[in-house]
Design a protein around this motif. Sequence first.
Motif, short mmCIF file in Angstrom:
data_model
loop_
_atom_site.label_atom_id
_atom_site.label_comp_id
_atom_site.label_asym_id
_atom_site.label_seq_id
_atom_site.Cartn_x
_atom_site.Cartn_y
_atom_site.Cartn_z
N ALA A 1 -84.70 -19.24 20.96
CA ALA A 1 -85.79 -19.14 21.65
C ALA A 1 -86.38 -20.45 22.18
N ILE A 2 -86.70 -21.48 21.09
CA ILE A 2 -86.99 -22.87 21.43
C ILE A 2 -86.34 -23.76 20.63
N SER A 3 -85.74 -24.86 21.14
CA SER A 3 -85.14 -25.90 20.46
C SER A 3 -85.29 -27.17 20.90
N GLY A 4 -85.35 -28.18 20.11
CA GLY A 4 -85.42 -29.52 20.59
C GLY A 4 -84.90 -30.67 19.74
N TRP A 5 -84.45 -31.71 20.31
CA TRP A 5 -83.47 -32.49 19.54
C TRP A 5 -83.78 -34.10 19.94
N ASN A 6 -83.82 -34.14 21.33
CA ASN A 6 -84.25 -35.45 21.75
C ASN A 6 -85.43 -35.85 22.63
N GLY A 7 -86.67 -35.22 22.02
CA GLY A 7 -87.91 -35.50 22.46
C GLY A 7 -88.44 -36.18 20.91
N PRO A 8 -89.73 -36.96 21.23
CA PRO A 8 -90.37 -37.33 19.89
C PRO A 8 -91.58 -36.36 19.98
N GLY A 9 -92.11 -35.53 20.65
CA GLY A 9 -93.24 -34.94 20.47
C GLY A 9 -94.42 -35.57 20.97
N PRO A 10 -95.79 -35.03 20.75
CA PRO A 10 -95.93 -33.76 19.97
C PRO A 10 -95.82 -32.83 20.76
N PHE A 11 -95.58 -31.64 19.85
CA PHE A 11 -95.26 -30.36 20.43
C PHE A 11 -96.26 -29.29 19.94
N LYS A 12 -96.48 -28.56 20.61
CA LYS A 12 -97.53 -27.20 20.18
C LYS A 12 -96.65 -25.99 20.55
N ILE A 13 -96.45 -25.09 19.74
CA ILE A 13 -95.88 -23.75 20.07
C ILE A 13 -96.98 -22.67 19.10
N ALA A 14 -97.58 -21.95 20.05
CA ALA A 14 -98.66 -21.37 19.63
C ALA A 14 -98.73 -19.90 20.17
N ASN A 15 -98.94 -18.86 19.49
CA ASN A 15 -99.30 -17.58 19.93
C ASN A 15 -98.30 -16.88 20.95
N ASN A 16 -96.86 -17.18 20.54
CA ASN A 16 -95.85 -16.60 21.16
C ASN A 16 -95.16 -15.68 20.39
N TYR A 17 -94.47 -14.77 21.22
CA TYR A 17 -93.30 -13.83 20.40
C TYR A 17 -92.22 -14.70 20.69
N LEU A 18 -91.32 -14.84 19.73
CA LEU A 18 -90.00 -15.63 19.74
C LEU A 18 -88.76 -14.90 19.10
N GLU A 19 -87.75 -14.68 19.94
CA GLU A 19 -86.68 -13.98 19.51
C GLU A 19 -85.48 -14.42 19.78
N ALA A 20 -84.59 -14.74 18.77
CA ALA A 20 -83.26 -15.42 18.95
C ALA A 20 -82.21 -15.05 18.03
N ALA A 21 -81.10 -14.92 17.98
CA ALA A 21 -79.99 -14.46 17.08
C ALA A 21 -79.83 -15.81 16.22
N GLY A 22 -79.57 -17.04 16.56
CA GLY A 22 -79.09 -18.39 15.84
C GLY A 22 -80.53 -18.46 15.00
N GLU A 23 -81.34 -19.27 15.68
CA GLU A 23 -82.50 -20.01 15.18
C GLU A 23 -83.70 -19.65 16.00
N ASN A 24 -84.57 -18.72 15.72
CA ASN A 24 -85.61 -18.75 16.61
C ASN A 24 -86.35 -19.87 17.18
N VAL A 25 -86.51 -20.62 16.24
CA VAL A 25 -87.31 -22.07 16.64
C VAL A 25 -86.38 -23.08 15.62
N MET A 26 -85.94 -24.15 16.41
CA MET A 26 -85.25 -25.20 15.68
C MET A 26 -85.47 -26.66 16.23
N PHE A 27 -85.81 -27.66 15.28
CA PHE A 27 -85.63 -29.05 15.80
C PHE A 27 -84.57 -29.71 15.05
N GLY A 28 -83.99 -30.46 15.91
CA GLY A 28 -82.78 -31.09 15.40
C GLY A 28 -81.48 -30.14 15.87
N GLY A 29 -80.57 -30.49 15.24
CA GLY A 29 -79.37 -29.57 15.67
C GLY A 29 -78.30 -30.48 16.46
N ALA A 30 -78.67 -31.37 17.14
CA ALA A 30 -77.73 -32.18 17.71
C ALA A 30 -78.21 -33.84 17.79
#
Length: 443
Positions: free
Chosen positions: A163-192
Amino acid sequence: GNLQAAIDKAQPGERIALERGATYRGPFRLTKKDGNGWIVITTGDKDAVPAGQRVGPAHASMMAKLVSSSGAVIETDPAAHHYRLVGLEITPTDGAYLRALIQVGAEEGPAEALAHHIIVDRCYLHGEPRRGTRRGIALNSRESAVINSYLSDFKEVGADSQAISGWNGPGPFKIANNYLEAAGENVMFGGADPTIDGLVPADIEVVGNHLSKPLTWRVGDPHFQGTAWAVKNLFELKNARRVLVDGNLLEFNWPHAQNGFAILFTPRNQDGRSPWSVVEDITFVNNLVQHVAAGVNVLGHDDIHSSQPTRRISIRNNLFVDVGGTWGSGRLFQLLDGTSDVSIDHNTALQTDTLIFSGDRAPHTRFAFQNNIAFHNKYGIIGSGTGTGRQTLDRYFPGAVIRRNVFIGGSPDRYPPDNFFPTSVDQVGFLDLPSRDFRLKPS
């Protein structure tokens, strides 16, 4: 009218109002502007849903729809900034496979070239139901947020989806009050591997969200719809520091393309080009984790390429319910290969198998396990090649603090003093276990 032309013309401080119920065909690019006023792209001249309220599929009729059959529906130009997307439905054209619906940054570098101040607020993003969509939002930027939104149906066969993924941004990030649905990783940082030397996504808040997977993706479930999308976990950090995961509901996870752990703190120098990759200074607090095969997996070092050591992980005041059983293994915590300063404190768990497992590599330093209530089951705290309790603690957790825990069904002669060993869950003194009130009685 022409949305891209409106974006190109818009000046900081202006609002682009789209027609309710209209469909705008992209892809669209958010272009770089001079000045720091926000450009708001939204439906209508007034917000249909009040600020701070999470939207859902029922709100789609109130929204303008943005679609694309190629690329991403929305993509940022290098260094684009101060865009706020509010009250929009964003999805692929019917039958189209997209790698992302919103691509905030990609492989830009240096950091000055990254998009920044991008906010997705009260938007409904959903993948293509038959072909799948790899991810909802790729978050490779600075100072960005996803709030009050609904991201669903992100899935792929044979590859990870998020649903949300990040690997090439320093942030800061806010992920708040969401419904998040995905098969692999619903939320992931890194991975590339980041293209920016030394980059670690940091200063990340994941608060008040609902992370889930539908049972229609579970092979063998009565609700299964016939396509074996690659299911992995609910939340994963592969390269991240200073992360707060607070007050989330994480539910429904089972073994398929991975072994069924719901939460992973596992550093990965993914393709061998980012040896600085690290998972450190993580606080996982006040979360409810339920209906999952296994709980939390913490890895000290990448076991494929070189990485930095995992350290300073706090897992505190969480509730783990229905871990294992029909969902999978039932292992609650797994620590592998030399973590340091991991603290597990004031958690309550109903799991069907091992409480803590450690593998056959380096021991863990400055480990603390305090004030927890959990089932001991057959093995309790055990390691590869060692016996339950003290033998495992001496080998894998030298000098650990193990105190004030309730090991339901455990044996006191196997553990340090100052722990409690009721023979059954009824002796714990939960206020109302059948109603899932896990507070303790005053007595």
